[in-house]
Design a protein around this motif. Structure first.
Motif, PDB file in Angstrom:
ATOM      1  N   GLY A  46      70.613   2.926 -94.262  1.00 49.01           N
ATOM      2  CA  GLY A  46      70.145   3.362 -95.579  1.00 49.01           C
ATOM      3  C   GLY A  46      68.660   3.697 -95.579  1.00 49.01           C
ATOM      4  N   HIS A  47      67.973   3.426 -94.491  1.00 51.55           N
ATOM      5  CA  HIS A  47      66.576   3.834 -94.292  1.00 51.55           C
ATOM      6  C   HIS A  47      65.636   3.408 -95.401  1.00 51.55           C
ATOM      7  CE1 HIS A  47      67.946   6.403 -90.987  1.00 51.55           C
ATOM      8  NE2 HIS A  47      68.979   6.649 -91.769  1.00 51.55           N
ATOM      9  N   ILE A  48      65.780   2.187 -95.899  1.00 53.49           N
ATOM     10  CA  ILE A  48      64.854   1.724 -96.934  1.00 53.49           C
ATOM     11  C   ILE A  48      63.649   1.094 -96.255  1.00 53.49           C
ATOM     12  CG2 ILE A  48      64.588   0.342 -99.017  1.00 53.49           C
ATOM     13  CD1 ILE A  48      67.705   0.188 -99.025  1.00 53.49           C
ATOM     14  N   ARG A  59      58.593  12.734 -99.893  1.00 55.82           N
ATOM     15  CA  ARG A  59      57.943  11.500 -99.428  1.00 55.82           C
ATOM     16  C   ARG A  59      56.539  11.331 -99.987  1.00 55.82           C
ATOM     17  NH1 ARG A  59      60.743  10.463 -94.220  1.00 55.82           N
ATOM     18  NH2 ARG A  59      62.255  12.130 -94.149  1.00 55.82           N
ATOM     19  N   GLU A  60      55.718  12.366 -99.783  1.00 53.02           N
ATOM     20  CA  GLU A  60      54.312  12.261-100.148  1.00 53.02           C
ATOM     21  C   GLU A  60      54.159  12.184-101.669  1.00 53.02           C
ATOM     22  OE1 GLU A  60      55.642  14.389 -98.006  1.00 53.02           O
ATOM     23  OE2 GLU A  60      54.771  13.705 -96.113  1.00 53.02           O
ATOM     24  N   GLN A  91      61.590   3.046-101.097  1.00 49.75           N
ATOM     25  CA  GLN A  91      61.954   4.456-100.943  1.00 49.75           C
ATOM     26  C   GLN A  91      62.932   4.643 -99.794  1.00 49.75           C
ATOM     27  OE1 GLN A  91      60.080   6.139-104.043  1.00 49.75           O
ATOM     28  NE2 GLN A  91      61.090   7.389-102.484  1.00 49.75           N
ATOM     29  N   SER A  92      63.864   5.539 -99.987  1.00 50.34           N
ATOM     30  CA  SER A  92      64.709   5.970 -98.881  1.00 50.34           C
ATOM     31  C   SER A  92      64.770   7.496 -98.922  1.00 50.34           C
ATOM     32  CB  SER A  92      66.107   5.373 -99.031  1.00 50.34           C
ATOM     33  OG  SER A  92      66.999   5.982 -98.137  1.00 50.34           O
ATOM     34  N   HIS A  93      64.555   8.132 -97.780  1.00 48.85           N
ATOM     35  CA  HIS A  93      64.562   9.597 -97.743  1.00 48.85           C
ATOM     36  C   HIS A  93      65.525  10.117 -96.694  1.00 48.85           C
ATOM     37  CE1 HIS A  93      61.015  10.132-100.329  1.00 48.85           C
ATOM     38  NE2 HIS A  93      60.588   9.018 -99.772  1.00 48.85           N
ATOM     39  N   ARG A 111      63.311  18.334 -93.799  1.00 47.63           N
ATOM     40  CA  ARG A 111      62.178  17.893 -92.985  1.00 47.63           C
ATOM     41  C   ARG A 111      62.450  18.123 -91.497  1.00 47.63           C
ATOM     42  NH1 ARG A 111      57.625  14.920 -94.200  1.00 47.63           N
ATOM     43  NH2 ARG A 111      57.681  16.163 -96.069  1.00 47.63           N
ATOM     44  N   THR A 145      61.566  21.684 -90.808  1.00 47.19           N
ATOM     45  CA  THR A 145      60.127  21.899 -90.772  1.00 47.19           C
ATOM     46  C   THR A 145      59.563  21.438 -89.434  1.00 47.19           C
ATOM     47  OG1 THR A 145      60.130  21.411 -93.106  1.00 47.19           O
ATOM     48  CG2 THR A 145      57.998  21.529 -92.047  1.00 47.19           C
ATOM     49  N   THR A 146      60.043  20.294 -88.964  1.00 48.02           N
ATOM     50  CA  THR A 146      59.574  19.779 -87.676  1.00 48.02           C
ATOM     51  C   THR A 146      59.968  20.734 -86.559  1.00 48.02           C
ATOM     52  OG1 THR A 146      60.164  17.654 -88.620  1.00 48.02           O
ATOM     53  CG2 THR A 146      59.385  17.646 -86.385  1.00 48.02           C
ATOM     54  N   GLU A 205      56.451  21.799 -85.445  1.00 47.61           N
ATOM     55  CA  GLU A 205      56.051  20.916 -84.355  1.00 47.61           C
ATOM     56  C   GLU A 205      56.632  21.392 -83.025  1.00 47.61           C
ATOM     57  OE1 GLU A 205      54.433  16.562 -84.320  1.00 47.61           O
ATOM     58  OE2 GLU A 205      55.715  17.228 -85.933  1.00 47.61           O
ATOM     59  N   GLU A 212      57.159  22.073 -99.370  1.00 54.39           N
ATOM     60  CA  GLU A 212      57.221  21.798 -97.937  1.00 54.39           C
ATOM     61  C   GLU A 212      56.383  22.833 -97.178  1.00 54.39           C
ATOM     62  OE1 GLU A 212      58.806  19.117 -96.984  1.00 54.39           O
ATOM     63  OE2 GLU A 212      59.175  19.358 -94.850  1.00 54.39           O
ATOM     64  N   LEU A 258      52.782  21.913 -97.547  1.00 54.73           N
ATOM     65  CA  LEU A 258      52.524  20.708 -96.763  1.00 54.73           C
ATOM     66  C   LEU A 258      52.381  21.060 -95.283  1.00 54.73           C
ATOM     67  CD1 LEU A 258      52.355  17.682 -97.468  1.00 54.73           C
ATOM     68  CD2 LEU A 258      54.668  17.478 -96.598  1.00 54.73           C
ATOM     69  N   THR A 259      53.225  21.961 -94.816  1.00 52.80           N
ATOM     70  CA  THR A 259      53.156  22.406 -93.428  1.00 52.80           C
ATOM     71  C   THR A 259      51.799  23.047 -93.155  1.00 52.80           C
ATOM     72  OG1 THR A 259      55.490  22.910 -93.628  1.00 52.80           O
ATOM     73  CG2 THR A 259      54.397  23.717 -91.671  1.00 52.80           C
ATOM     74  N   GLN A 270      49.335  20.279 -92.886  1.00 52.43           N
ATOM     75  CA  GLN A 270      49.483  19.437 -91.687  1.00 52.43           C
ATOM     76  C   GLN A 270      49.155  20.190 -90.400  1.00 52.43           C
ATOM     77  OE1 GLN A 270      50.081  16.283 -91.431  1.00 52.43           O
ATOM     78  NE2 GLN A 270      50.577  15.819 -93.550  1.00 52.43           N
ATOM     79  N   PHE A 271      49.391  21.508 -90.413  1.00 53.34           N
ATOM     80  CA  PHE A 271      49.136  22.296 -89.213  1.00 53.34           C
ATOM     81  C   PHE A 271      48.178  23.420 -89.585  1.00 53.34           C
ATOM     82  CE2 PHE A 271      53.237  20.307 -88.811  1.00 53.34           C
ATOM     83  CZ  PHE A 271      53.217  19.805 -87.526  1.00 53.34           C
TER      84      PHE A 271
END
Lengths: 280, 342
Positions: free
Chosen positions: A221-223, B44-45, B70-72, B205, B208-209, B213, B226, B229-230, B233-234
């Motif tokens: 669940g990645h919490i 996330r951010e 949080q869970s993403h 995400r 994007t990576t 990346e 996104e 943000l890219t 970040q880059f």
């Protein structure tokens, strides 16, 4: 030369074989390992330390150790019992049991994870009952421990079975004739004979338990701060563009593996270069 | 001897099943009420910033310390998790369709969840843009450039990613307009487009990576936020291209009522989502390159987030339920482009 070469390949063939082996080893093992450590320290020692002492990372490290602390003892008990039963006795269903022990090696970890979701998920077989009793397995710590235990199930047993097979049960039988009972035989005869093999199996089991990604990823669940293990945390950091932090954690994980391997080599040294041999 | 070994095997089996199962709260420690926000990939951010602000406000109002977890992940995958028992108090996903599935399959929130908060329960919007390499070496300007030979397009998998479904619908809308509503030609365009996709990641995400990346592909179809943000970040490596037509993406939020009731967090969860509509959170949305709903605050960011022609799911695709069925469910147009062969 003290030893006579056991093969009679010509020198060029031997050189080619050695070069190929070294090349493959460097490409597939040494280079990635070096890359992990170089990336980890690219932004300096401070960044490395900061990444590991970050509270989220600390909680991931703790959870990883906790899962290993459950999986390794359980699988040690299981492995010894299974190896004992399979090698000291002949009974119906023995080969079936042997095949079952290998099952976690054979199935993909992702499937292992999904099976647990199917069993314990909110809509799984036992989900409604667990929900009623407010027990959480999937997307919580027990699920992670369970998945880790499942995946690392065969290590100890697989290490002990061949060893105990070659040892046979002569010594145990001798002990019986002298009047020893079950547990006494186990503690005084069997265990001393297998202890190095056992240690080796436990180490491998531990290394895999701490590194497991696939099955744990499915049930986690990645919490953050709660159900993230170190391998999952590394993926998250990488996805959040914290490359150096990701590699710092990866370096820690690699370091744990290297320490395990070092202890393993020591064990081999003590057993006189036999993989967990009988000699003390 | 035989009996005792059987006994230990039995003991081991029991321990294996029982011990992990009786430790449900082994690592759960800490103070205050907990709120679990299950969200999609690129937020996330944004939620990191929102959580800090909300915690401060909640404490200042004298309601005590809270802990927001949080869970993403890919939006579809996250919805699946909530259905399987990931006990989210609130979900903040990429599209209404994913929350609909939670309401339908697990009955954790009412079917009319989207009417509980203002503006379709979407406190911020976004759109789909192109991210290209510095200097735009392939000269990519619009959707028609994506199907050229030798152009590699990076997009996540519409089956698992919300962003990817917005990408897909935006491409569809453009082609539909370009070919005057000819569905065969539109499908042909989409097929050609996906022929140019070398990697289908599970979430936005991941894509994007892959693009930024791992440096794979010539153009990334991405959420506007996104994309920015890219760029951040880059620095100096990417450029954003606005196509002639895109889609208004409304990522919705909802309280997962059954879970919140169970955790005793119903009031907190509601307050948390309502906070997203305040000036403070709207400003944070703008700072994180989401388009704020509040017009006054949106105006502040209008230089960065230019207005372009946008289609909407409700008007142009008849709502998410219909769009989901026509395009992304098994047997939908997305399956067709793969069954037609690459």
């Amino acid at each position: 030369m003290a030893y006579r070469s056991s093969t009679n390949e010509s020198l060029p063939v031997r050189i080619v074989l050695i070069v190929v082996a070294v090349l493959i080893l460097s490409l597939f093992l040494l280079l990635p390992l070096a890359a992990v450590f170089i990336e980890a320290f690219r932004n300096g020692y401070d960044v490395f330390i900061a990444a590991l002492t970050d509270p989220v990372a600390m909680s991931a490290i703790k959870l990883t150790l906790f899962a290993a602390a459950i999986a390794v003892p359980l699988n040690t008990i299981f492995g010894v019992s299974a190896a004992w039963i399979v090698t000291k006795f002949r009974f119906k269903g023995r080969s079936f049991l042997l095949a079952m022990i290998d099952l976690p090696f054979a199935v993909s970890p992702v499937i292992a994870g999904l099976v647990f979701v199917l069993l314990f998920g909110a809509r799984g077989w036992f989900g409604p009952w667990l929900g009623e009793h407010n027990l959480k397995i999937i997307f919580a710590v027990p699920g992670i421990a369970l998945a880790t235990t499942f995946v690392t199930f065969p290590f100890v047993a697989r290490e002990l079975i061949p060893l105990m097979e070659t040892q046979g049960s002569d010594q145990e039988e001798a002990a019986v004739t002298l009047g020893a009972r079950g547990w006494t035989i186990f503690w005084r005869v069997t265990l001393p004979n297998i202890k190095w093999g056992l240690l080796y199996g436990v180490l491998l089991c531990n290394a895999r338990a701490m590194g497991e990604f696939g099955a744990v990823s499915v049930v986690s669940g990645h919490i953050r701060n709660k159900t993230n293990t170190l391998p999952l945390h590394i993926e998250i950091l990488f996805n959040e563009y914290h490359s150096s932090a990701a590699f710092a954690c990866a370096a820690l994980l690699a370091l744990l593996a290297l320490v395990t391997m070092a202890i393993k080599s020591l064990v081999e040294h003590f057993t006189g270069h036999q993989a967990g041999g009988a000699a003390k | 001897m035989k009996r005792s070994s059987f006994l230990s095997l039995a003991l081991a089996t029991v321990a294996l099943v029982a011990i992990p199962a009786c430790k449900p709260k082994a690592v759960a420690a800490g103070s205050g009420t907990r709120l679990l926000n299950v969200s999609y990939d690129p937020t996330r951010e944004f939620y990191e910033a929102v959580n800090v602000a909300f915690k401060k406000k909640w404490a200042a109002d004298g309601k005590g310390e809270i802990n927001i977890e949080q869970s993403h992940g890919g939006s579809g995958k996250q919805a699946r998790g909530v259905i399987d028992g990931l006990e989210a108090d609130v979900v903040t996903l990429a599209l209404a369709g994913d929350i609909d599935v939670i309401a339908k399959e697990a009955k954790l929130l009412p079917a009319d969840w989207q009417s509980k908060l203002p503006q379709n329960s979407s406190p911020y919007t976004s759109t789909i843009v192109f991210v290209v390499r510095k200097g735009n070496p392939k000269g990519i300007k619009d959707w028609s450039d994506l199907i050229k030979d030798g152009t590699q397009v990076i997009t996540p998998n519409p089956k698992t990613s919300g962003g990817a479904r917005w990408n897909y619908l935006a491409a569809w809308a453009w082609a539909n307009k370009e070919y005057g509503g000819d569905e065969a030609k539109t499908l042909d365009y989409i097929t050609k487009l996906f022929k140019n996709v070398p990697v289908l990641d599970a979430g936005a995400r991941g894509s994007t990576t892959t693009f930024a990346e791992r440096k794979i592909g010539d153009v990334l179809l991405a959420w506007e936020n996104e994309a920015f943000l890219t760029k951040k970040q880059f620095p100096g490596e990417t450029e954003i291209v606005y196509p002639s037509l895109s889609i208004l993406a409304e990522p919705p939020v909802a309280v997962v009522e059954e879970n919140a009731k169970k955790h005793g967090t119903a009031e907190l969860a509601k307050a948390y989502l309502e906070f997203l509509y305040t000036d403070e959170a709207q400003d944070l949305a703008g700072q994180n390159f989401y388009r704020p709903r509040n017009e006054k605050i949106a105006a502040k960011y209008s230089n960065e987030l230019p207005s372009i022609p946008l289609v909407t799911v409700d008007k142009d695709f008849g709502g998410w339920a219909k769009a989901q069925k026509a395009h992304f469910d098994d047997g939908g147009t997305f399956d067709k482009i793969y069954s037609r062969g690459k």
